[in-house]
Design a protein around this motif. Structure first.
Motif, PDB file in Angstrom:
ATOM      1  N   THR A  25       0.784  -1.272   0.034  1.00  0.00           N
ATOM      2  CA  THR A  25       0.011  -0.025   0.052  1.00  0.00           C
ATOM      3  C   THR A  25       1.136   1.292  -0.034  1.00  0.00           C
ATOM      4  N   VAL A  26       0.190   2.330  -0.698  1.00  0.00           N
ATOM      5  CA  VAL A  26       0.891   3.785  -0.442  1.00  0.00           C
ATOM      6  C   VAL A  26       1.056   3.860   1.048  1.00  0.00           C
ATOM      7  N   GLU A  27       0.129   3.620   2.017  1.00  0.00           N
ATOM      8  CA  GLU A  27       0.323   4.074   3.267  1.00  0.00           C
ATOM      9  C   GLU A  27       1.411   3.280   3.826  1.00  0.00           C
ATOM     10  N   LEU A  28       1.785   2.103   3.512  1.00  0.00           N
ATOM     11  CA  LEU A  28       2.977   1.222   4.264  1.00  0.00           C
ATOM     12  C   LEU A  28       4.054   2.043   3.663  1.00  0.00           C
ATOM     13  N   ILE A  29       4.412   2.473   2.368  1.00  0.00           N
ATOM     14  CA  ILE A  29       5.476   3.076   1.965  1.00  0.00           C
ATOM     15  C   ILE A  29       5.766   4.420   2.828  1.00  0.00           C
ATOM     16  N   LEU A  30       4.513   5.233   2.900  1.00  0.00           N
ATOM     17  CA  LEU A  30       4.635   6.584   3.686  1.00  0.00           C
ATOM     18  C   LEU A  30       5.185   6.299   5.022  1.00  0.00           C
ATOM     19  N   ASP A  31       4.521   5.155   5.788  1.00  0.00           N
ATOM     20  CA  ASP A  31       4.895   4.786   7.202  1.00  0.00           C
ATOM     21  C   ASP A  31       6.412   4.661   7.251  1.00  0.00           C
ATOM     22  N   LEU A  33       8.913   5.590   5.138  1.00  0.00           N
ATOM     23  CA  LEU A  33       9.778   6.529   4.950  1.00  0.00           C
ATOM     24  C   LEU A  33       9.648   7.628   6.556  1.00  0.00           C
ATOM     25  N   ALA A  34       8.243   7.624   6.957  1.00  0.00           N
ATOM     26  CA  ALA A  34       8.145   8.541   8.097  1.00  0.00           C
ATOM     27  C   ALA A  34       8.978   8.101   9.209  1.00  0.00           C
ATOM     28  N   ALA A  35       9.129   6.695   9.331  1.00  0.00           N
ATOM     29  CA  ALA A  35       9.778   6.053  10.334  1.00  0.00           C
ATOM     30  C   ALA A  35      11.239   6.367  10.168  1.00  0.00           C
ATOM     31  N   GLY A  36      11.616   6.832   9.153  1.00  0.00           N
ATOM     32  CA  GLY A  36      13.260   7.172   8.849  1.00  0.00           C
ATOM     33  C   GLY A  36      13.954   6.017   7.941  1.00  0.00           C
ATOM     34  N   GLU A  37      13.131   4.892   7.412  1.00  0.00           N
ATOM     35  CA  GLU A  37      13.711   4.116   6.381  1.00  0.00           C
ATOM     36  C   GLU A  37      14.158   4.758   5.207  1.00  0.00           C
ATOM     37  N   ILE A  42      13.686   0.261   1.751  1.00  0.00           N
ATOM     38  CA  ILE A  42      12.404  -0.036   1.473  1.00  0.00           C
ATOM     39  C   ILE A  42      12.474  -1.034   0.315  1.00  0.00           C
ATOM     40  N   LEU A  43      13.505  -0.543  -0.705  1.00  0.00           N
ATOM     41  CA  LEU A  43      13.446  -1.718  -1.883  1.00  0.00           C
ATOM     42  C   LEU A  43      14.264  -2.890  -1.496  1.00  0.00           C
ATOM     43  N   ASP A  44      15.103  -2.991  -0.718  1.00  0.00           N
ATOM     44  CA  ASP A  44      15.686  -4.186  -0.283  1.00  0.00           C
ATOM     45  C   ASP A  44      14.650  -5.006   0.223  1.00  0.00           C
ATOM     46  N   ALA A  45      13.844  -4.332   1.308  1.00  0.00           N
ATOM     47  CA  ALA A  45      13.005  -5.141   2.148  1.00  0.00           C
ATOM     48  C   ALA A  45      11.576  -5.748   1.109  1.00  0.00           C
ATOM     49  N   HIS A  46      11.256  -5.057  -0.328  1.00  0.00           N
ATOM     50  CA  HIS A  46      10.144  -5.222  -0.877  1.00  0.00           C
ATOM     51  C   HIS A  46      10.803  -5.518  -2.343  1.00  0.00           C
ATOM     52  N   PRO A  47      11.362  -6.383  -2.739  1.00  0.00           N
ATOM     53  CA  PRO A  47      12.160  -6.556  -4.212  1.00  0.00           C
ATOM     54  C   PRO A  47      11.165  -6.112  -5.424  1.00  0.00           C
ATOM     55  N   ARG A  48       9.941  -6.437  -5.135  1.00  0.00           N
ATOM     56  CA  ARG A  48       9.106  -6.067  -6.304  1.00  0.00           C
ATOM     57  C   ARG A  48       8.831  -4.600  -6.553  1.00  0.00           C
ATOM     58  N   LEU A  49       9.274  -3.913  -5.425  1.00  0.00           N
ATOM     59  CA  LEU A  49       9.059  -2.243  -5.644  1.00  0.00           C
ATOM     60  C   LEU A  49      10.261  -1.831  -6.625  1.00  0.00           C
ATOM     61  N   THR A  50      10.049  -0.561  -7.252  1.00  0.00           N
ATOM     62  CA  THR A  50      11.089   0.246  -7.764  1.00  0.00           C
ATOM     63  C   THR A  50      10.952   1.602  -7.363  1.00  0.00           C
TER      64      THR A  50
END
Length: 77
Positions: A25-31, A33-37, A42-50
């Motif tokens: 979700t967009v929400e997960l990505i925002l969360d 980033l807001a947490a400092g990742e 994020i890309l390492d944790a979710h290989p399907r993301l670009t």
């Protein structure tokens, strides 16, 4: 192009906006980033993301906040 990366389908994640072809979700990505990742974390944790998908999520969130709705923010003492 970026708008095609974000989809909302009631059958997927209860209709929350997600990255196309995933359940991320967009929400997960925002969360995250807001947490400092970082984007790299994020890309390492979710290989399907670009990077384009993360940028699309940020763009979607910014566009969503451009509505004429006022969000009152109260300071916490």
């Amino acid at each position: 192009m970026q708008k095609k990366l974000i989809l909302s389908d009631p059958a997927v994640m209860m209709g929350k906006p997600v990255i196309a072809g995933t359940r991320i979700t967009v929400e997960l990505i925002l969360d995250k980033l807001a947490a400092g990742e970082t984007i790299e974390q994020i890309l390492d944790a979710h290989p399907r993301l670009t990077r384009d998908a993360i940028q699309a999520a940020l763009s979607f969130a910014a566009d969503s906040l451009r509505d004429e709705v006022v969000y009152p923010i109260q300071e916490v003492a």
